[in-house]
Every structure is written in structure tokens, then in C-alpha cells.
Design a protein around this motif. Structure first.
Motif, PDB file in Angstrom:
ATOM      1  N   SER A  90       5.435  -1.882   4.448  1.00 32.69           N
ATOM      2  CA  SER A  90       5.858  -0.652   3.681  1.00 32.69           C
ATOM      3  C   SER A  90       7.115  -0.291   4.413  1.00 32.69           C
ATOM      4  O   SER A  90       7.551  -0.738   5.268  1.00 32.69           O
ATOM      5  CB  SER A  90       4.677   0.205   3.754  1.00 32.69           C
ATOM      6  N   ASP A  91       7.718   0.792   3.561  1.00 31.63           N
ATOM      7  CA  ASP A  91       8.677   1.609   4.462  1.00 31.63           C
ATOM      8  C   ASP A  91       8.200   2.845   5.075  1.00 31.63           C
ATOM      9  O   ASP A  91       6.703   2.949   4.882  1.00 31.63           O
ATOM     10  CB  ASP A  91       9.939   1.822   3.455  1.00 31.63           C
ATOM     11  N   ALA A  92       8.696   3.498   5.908  1.00 36.98           N
ATOM     12  CA  ALA A  92       8.281   4.644   6.388  1.00 36.98           C
ATOM     13  C   ALA A  92       8.277   5.799   5.267  1.00 36.98           C
ATOM     14  O   ALA A  92       8.882   5.651   4.072  1.00 36.98           O
ATOM     15  CB  ALA A  92       9.160   5.523   7.341  1.00 36.98           C
ATOM     16  N   LEU A  93       7.598   6.908   5.404  1.00 35.37           N
ATOM     17  CA  LEU A  93       7.508   8.125   4.650  1.00 35.37           C
ATOM     18  C   LEU A  93       8.702   8.821   4.944  1.00 35.37           C
ATOM     19  O   LEU A  93       8.873   9.509   5.885  1.00 35.37           O
ATOM     20  CB  LEU A  93       6.112   8.913   4.966  1.00 35.37           C
ATOM     21  N   ASN A  94       9.731   8.967   3.917  1.00 36.15           N
ATOM     22  CA  ASN A  94      11.071   9.473   4.194  1.00 36.15           C
ATOM     23  C   ASN A  94      11.022  10.515   3.308  1.00 36.15           C
ATOM     24  O   ASN A  94      10.739  10.897   2.262  1.00 36.15           O
ATOM     25  CB  ASN A  94      12.083   8.282   3.823  1.00 36.15           C
ATOM     26  N   ASN A  95      11.911  11.654   3.929  1.00 35.49           N
ATOM     27  CA  ASN A  95      12.055  12.777   3.213  1.00 35.49           C
ATOM     28  C   ASN A  95      13.224  12.649   2.208  1.00 35.49           C
ATOM     29  O   ASN A  95      14.077  12.001   2.436  1.00 35.49           O
ATOM     30  CB  ASN A  95      12.693  13.992   4.253  1.00 35.49           C
ATOM     31  N   VAL A 109       8.245   9.858   8.754  1.00 34.43           N
ATOM     32  CA  VAL A 109       6.952   9.928   9.032  1.00 34.43           C
ATOM     33  C   VAL A 109       6.606   8.353   9.265  1.00 34.43           C
ATOM     34  O   VAL A 109       6.659   7.817   8.018  1.00 34.43           O
ATOM     35  CB  VAL A 109       5.983  10.956   8.451  1.00 34.43           C
ATOM     36  N   HIS A 110       6.107   7.816  10.185  1.00 34.95           N
ATOM     37  CA  HIS A 110       5.649   6.521  10.171  1.00 34.95           C
ATOM     38  C   HIS A 110       4.198   6.413  10.184  1.00 34.95           C
ATOM     39  O   HIS A 110       3.326   7.585  10.454  1.00 34.95           O
ATOM     40  CB  HIS A 110       5.911   5.643  11.630  1.00 34.95           C
ATOM     41  N   TYR A 111       3.680   5.348   9.663  1.00 38.69           N
ATOM     42  CA  TYR A 111       2.124   5.200   9.509  1.00 38.69           C
ATOM     43  C   TYR A 111       1.545   3.820   9.152  1.00 38.69           C
ATOM     44  O   TYR A 111       2.378   2.996   9.253  1.00 38.69           O
ATOM     45  CB  TYR A 111       1.695   5.957   8.169  1.00 38.69           C
ATOM     46  N   THR A 112       0.441   3.583   9.502  1.00 36.31           N
ATOM     47  CA  THR A 112      -0.306   2.074   9.625  1.00 36.31           C
ATOM     48  C   THR A 112      -0.762   1.983   8.112  1.00 36.31           C
ATOM     49  O   THR A 112      -1.610   2.708   7.669  1.00 36.31           O
ATOM     50  CB  THR A 112      -1.177   2.234  10.626  1.00 36.31           C
ATOM     51  N   SER A 113      -0.488   0.614   7.598  1.00 38.73           N
ATOM     52  CA  SER A 113      -1.475   0.157   6.421  1.00 38.73           C
ATOM     53  C   SER A 113      -2.081  -0.848   6.905  1.00 38.73           C
ATOM     54  O   SER A 113      -1.701  -1.760   7.546  1.00 38.73           O
ATOM     55  CB  SER A 113      -0.210  -0.116   5.357  1.00 38.73           C
ATOM     56  N   THR A 114      -3.457  -0.438   6.556  1.00 35.75           N
ATOM     57  CA  THR A 114      -4.314  -1.738   6.780  1.00 35.75           C
ATOM     58  C   THR A 114      -4.844  -2.411   5.409  1.00 35.75           C
ATOM     59  O   THR A 114      -5.522  -1.596   4.751  1.00 35.75           O
ATOM     60  CB  THR A 114      -5.546  -1.154   7.556  1.00 35.75           C
ATOM     61  N   LEU A 115      -4.606  -3.524   5.320  1.00 35.95           N
ATOM     62  CA  LEU A 115      -5.140  -4.353   4.159  1.00 35.95           C
ATOM     63  C   LEU A 115      -6.163  -5.236   4.599  1.00 35.95           C
ATOM     64  O   LEU A 115      -6.076  -6.180   5.531  1.00 35.95           O
ATOM     65  CB  LEU A 115      -3.845  -5.128   3.648  1.00 35.95           C
ATOM     66  N   SER A 116      -7.425  -5.278   3.894  1.00 29.90           N
ATOM     67  CA  SER A 116      -8.384  -5.897   4.279  1.00 29.90           C
ATOM     68  C   SER A 116      -9.174  -6.431   2.878  1.00 29.90           C
ATOM     69  O   SER A 116      -8.688  -6.061   1.733  1.00 29.90           O
ATOM     70  CB  SER A 116      -9.557  -4.914   4.987  1.00 29.90           C
ATOM     71  N   ALA A 117      -9.533  -7.557   3.101  1.00 29.19           N
ATOM     72  CA  ALA A 117     -10.127  -8.615   1.963  1.00 29.19           C
ATOM     73  C   ALA A 117     -11.361  -8.901   2.470  1.00 29.19           C
ATOM     74  O   ALA A 117     -11.473  -9.446   3.542  1.00 29.19           O
ATOM     75  CB  ALA A 117      -9.210  -9.727   1.580  1.00 29.19           C
ATOM     76  N   ASN A 118     -12.411  -8.764   1.365  1.00 24.28           N
ATOM     77  CA  ASN A 118     -13.656  -9.491   1.544  1.00 24.28           C
ATOM     78  C   ASN A 118     -13.610 -10.873   1.668  1.00 24.28           C
ATOM     79  O   ASN A 118     -13.376 -11.398   0.673  1.00 24.28           O
ATOM     80  CB  ASN A 118     -14.778  -8.809   0.633  1.00 24.28           C
ATOM     81  N   THR A 178       6.332   3.288  -0.014  1.00 31.03           N
ATOM     82  CA  THR A 178       5.956   2.153  -1.037  1.00 31.03           C
ATOM     83  C   THR A 178       5.116   1.049  -0.131  1.00 31.03           C
ATOM     84  O   THR A 178       5.943   0.628   0.947  1.00 31.03           O
ATOM     85  CB  THR A 178       6.861   1.653  -2.055  1.00 31.03           C
ATOM     86  N   ILE A 179       4.006   0.788  -0.358  1.00 26.57           N
ATOM     87  CA  ILE A 179       3.351  -0.082   0.170  1.00 26.57           C
ATOM     88  C   ILE A 179       3.134  -1.382  -0.548  1.00 26.57           C
ATOM     89  O   ILE A 179       2.928  -1.500  -1.829  1.00 26.57           O
ATOM     90  CB  ILE A 179       1.762   0.067   0.709  1.00 26.57           C
TER      91      ILE A 179
ATOM     92  N   ALA B  23      -1.278 -12.684  -6.300  1.00 23.73           N
ATOM     93  CA  ALA B  23      -1.489 -11.197  -6.959  1.00 23.73           C
ATOM     94  C   ALA B  23      -0.715 -10.280  -6.261  1.00 23.73           C
ATOM     95  O   ALA B  23      -0.873 -10.353  -4.706  1.00 23.73           O
ATOM     96  CB  ALA B  23      -3.063 -11.134  -6.793  1.00 23.73           C
ATOM     97  N   SER B  24       0.115  -9.347  -6.560  1.00 20.48           N
ATOM     98  CA  SER B  24       0.727  -8.531  -5.592  1.00 20.48           C
ATOM     99  C   SER B  24       0.947  -7.327  -6.592  1.00 20.48           C
ATOM    100  O   SER B  24       0.965  -7.403  -7.758  1.00 20.48           O
ATOM    101  CB  SER B  24       2.222  -9.268  -5.362  1.00 20.48           C
ATOM    102  N   GLY B  25       1.525  -6.329  -5.695  1.00 19.04           N
ATOM    103  CA  GLY B  25       1.647  -5.060  -6.507  1.00 19.04           C
ATOM    104  C   GLY B  25       2.165  -4.051  -5.395  1.00 19.04           C
ATOM    105  O   GLY B  25       2.124  -4.729  -4.060  1.00 19.04           O
ATOM    106  N   SER B  26       2.238  -2.953  -5.742  1.00 17.86           N
ATOM    107  CA  SER B  26       2.627  -1.891  -4.768  1.00 17.86           C
ATOM    108  C   SER B  26       1.832  -0.709  -5.107  1.00 17.86           C
ATOM    109  O   SER B  26       1.453  -0.314  -6.101  1.00 17.86           O
ATOM    110  CB  SER B  26       3.945  -1.678  -4.816  1.00 17.86           C
TER     111      SER B  26
END
Lengths: 186, 183
Positions: A90-95, A109-118, A178-179, B23-26
């Protein structure tokens, strides 16, 4: 003698006829392919709405506690392959008007995206991506298993809002990011 | 027939990679920061000026008998690129009689000076109670510095409408109001 001839002819004919009923036989092969592929059954899209991301003192609200609709989104993905990889960036949260940092203020603002898959065998695989002023490479993790079937088997969540300088006051305005999420067959 | 089968096999081998789809998206992430100002240290307190008069009964313009310091600092935070500052103050009025006549007065004027530290430079607001111009309001003209004690208020220049008036004995009170609003 006549009797003998007659019997001999009948016997010959009776034996010879089956030997002439020739059959044509063979085998036909039927083949198919299921390529390794992944598809989003529910589109990987949407918006995570954080609302006010600042504390009363103007610094970043790291918990994003003012969000509406939750800090995660789940999707249903299918993969035919025995293994799959999940990737997130992703990019950062930008004004939207001023994302610069200086003088005790910041528009980023920076942040963490955690993508998990079962995983089919139980448990989850995760890929974690944290933004920075210089964005790191895409975070990719292999499931080492089949993707579990079923709804909402892939989830992305955001957390841990930070600023480059921890005491910076956030500049007023709208912030967006955008993630990008990808699930690929392996 | 054999030739046909041999041709079909390579076709199948080529087709497989083309199907290796991902599979991709945003997902969008949005947030807001409203324009706002907050007093991180409360804008409150008291200037205790002590004895206001000189030994001859006229105003001590320097407030040299002050009990507490003649300036106070506050920490104010604004998220906006600019802020509007409003300041007004009332004279020091004798609680029993603030009238002026006959060589006496129950009213002491003073100057309230407020200095704002900006990211670039300072901005000073000067309000004199004798001018009675209502509220002094003006933009800061920049971001407020993000640092402690970025606003300093001081009082000075005590005076009376008639310079030689004697101050009536009693207790004198005045109020200074400061408002900082996001722009």
C-alpha cells in the motif's frame, strides 16, 4: 457315402462363419486440464473508513478507533493450486492537499496492512506490510497449503497508525491510501 | 489419426500457463483530520498585580509590585494551516467604584500582549483596554508552532484615563479573553 459328404460340408461351414466376424477395437484418450489459478469470488474491493485519525492533541490516533465499519475487510477467493501466495502492499495515508512533513506537522500517516488467508489444513498464513516514507517492497507469503475453501477466506486489516515523527500534529484535511491485494497460484 | 494426436498434445501444454491467473484487487483506506485548535494547557490563571499605585497614589505603570509574573505561557495545538486569533480584555475596575472624576479613578487600563510562535516566526497581538475597540481578531498567518508554551500573554503599561488621577482604594479586576480558531 452321401451321408458322410453332407456332414463334412455342414461341419466346415459351421466352423468357418464365426472366423470371418472381424471386430475393430481401439482406445480413445480423454484429457483435461485444471490450471493453477486463483479467482476472487467476491471482488477484492471496498473502502475502510477511518474517519478522524487524530487524537484530541492533534497527533495520530494509532488505534484508528474512530473508524466506521471496522478495520478489516474479508473476501472469498478460490485457488485450484496445491499452494498459493498472498501479497499485500500500500501507500501511506496522504493528506490530499499537503502530505509533507516539517515544522512539527505532517500530512502523512503510516500504517500496517495485515493480509491473512485461511489454509485448508487449518491456521492462517499472513503477509504484513507497513508503509514508510520510502515504501518497502511488496510483502509476499506462501501458504504452504491449499487455500481453505469457504466464504471470507482472505482478510485484510489495517492497524497501528504512526507518523514519521511521533509528536507531529496532523494537518487537517482528507487522507487516503490504497491497499493492493493479490492471491496467486503456486 | 496419429498425426492429429501429436499436434493436440503440444497445444495443451501451451494452454496451461495462460490460465495461471491470480485474484487481485485493491481496498481504499480513508481518514480525515478536522481543522481544530485545542488548549493543551488550559488558557486560564490569574495575574496578581499586587499594589497598583505608587506611593503618591497614581498608577504604577510598571506593575512593579506584581505578585505573580507579568507573563504566562500556554500550549495551543491547531491542525489547520492557519488560525484566527481573537483577543479582548476589560480594564482593571475597582469592584466598589470604577468611576473617574474629581481627580480620582477606579479604573486602570493596561496592555495585553499575546505572542504566538508560528512554524515560521511570530505573530503579536496587542490589545489596549483604553482603546475600547472591541474584539481584536486577525489570522495568525501561518501554522502555529508545534511546541510547548507556543503562546505567551503578558500585561504591561498600566495607566489611567487622566495620568495624574489618584487610584481609589479597593480591589481591581479585569479579564483577558483569548480564542484561537482553525481557519
Amino acid at each position: 457315402m452321401k451321408k458322410f459328404v453332407a456332414l463334412a460340408l455342414l461341419a466346415t461351414a459351421a466352423i468357418a462363419t464365426p472366423a470371418m466376424a472381424q471386430s475393430a477395437t481401439g482406445t480413445i484418450q480423454v484429457t483435461g486440464v485444471v490450471p493453477g489459478k486463483c479467482a476472487a469470488i467476491t471482488p477484492i474491493t471496498g473502502t475502510i473508513t477511518l474517519n478522524d485519525i487524530s487524537t484530541p492533541t492533534g497527533t495520530v490516533l494509532s488505534s484508528f478507533a474512530n473508524n466506521s465499519g471496522g478495520l478489516s475487510r474479508s473476501f472469498t477467493v478460490v485457488c485450484t493450486s496445491a499452494n498459493a501466495s498472498i501479497s499485500v502492499s500500500s501507500d501511506a495515508l496522504n493528506n490530499s492537499t499537503d502530505s509533507s512533513t516539517g515544522g512539527g506537522y505532517t500530512g502523512r500517516v503510516h500504517y500496517t496492512s495485515t493480509l491473512s488467508a485461511n489454509k485448508a489444513g487449518g491456521g492462517t498464513a499472513t503477509a504484513v506490510y507497513t508503509t514508510a516514507d520510502v515504501l518497502p517492497a511488496v510483502s509476499t507469503t506462501a501458504l504452504a497449503d491449499r487455500l481453505a475453501t469457504g466464504p471470507n477466506n482472505v482478510t485484510v486489516a489495517v492497524s497501528n497508525g504512526t507518523t514519521t515523527n511521533s509528536g507531529d500534529v496532523l494537518k487537517s484535511g482528507s487522507y487516503s491510501s490504497t491497499i493492493t491485494v493479490t492471491v496467486s497460484p503456486l | 489419426m496419429k498425426k492429429l494426436i501429436l499436434l493436440a498434445i503440444p497445444a495443451a501444454l501451451v494452454a496451461s500457463p495462460a490460465f495461471a491467473q491470480a485474484a487481485s484487487g485493491s481496498v481504499g483506506v480513508t481518514g480525515t483530520v478536522g481543522g481544530r485548535c485545542a488548549a493543551l494547557t488550559p488558557i486560564t490563571g490569574t495575574f496578581d498585580l499586587g499594589e497598583l499605585s505608587l506611593t503618591n497614589g497614581t498608577i504604577d505603570t510598571a506593575f512593579s509590585n506584581h505578585v505573580t509574573p507579568l507573563s504566562k505561557s500556554f500550549t495551543i495545538m491547531c491542525t489547520s494551516a492557519d488560525a484566527n486569533v481573537s483577543i479582548d480584555a476589560t480594564p482593571l475596575d475597582n469592584t466598589g467604584d470604577n468611576s473617574t472624576s474629581g481627580g480620582y479613578t477606579g479604573r486602570v487600563h493596561y496592555t495585553a500582549t499575546t505572542v504566538f510562535q508560528r512554524v515560521s516566526g511570530t505573530h503579536t497581538y496587542i490589545y489596549g483596554t483604553s482603546n475600547a475597540g472591541g474584539v481584536l481578531a486577525a489570522p495568525l498567518g501561518g501554522r502555529l508552532a508545534n511546541q510547548p508554551d507556543n503562546v505567551t500573554l503578558s500585561v504591561s503599561n498600566g495607566h489611567t484615563d487622566n495620568a495624574t488621577d489618584l487610584l481609589k482604594s479597593g480591589t481591581y479586576n479585569g479579564v483577558i479573553n483569548i480564542t484561537v480558531s482553525p481557519l
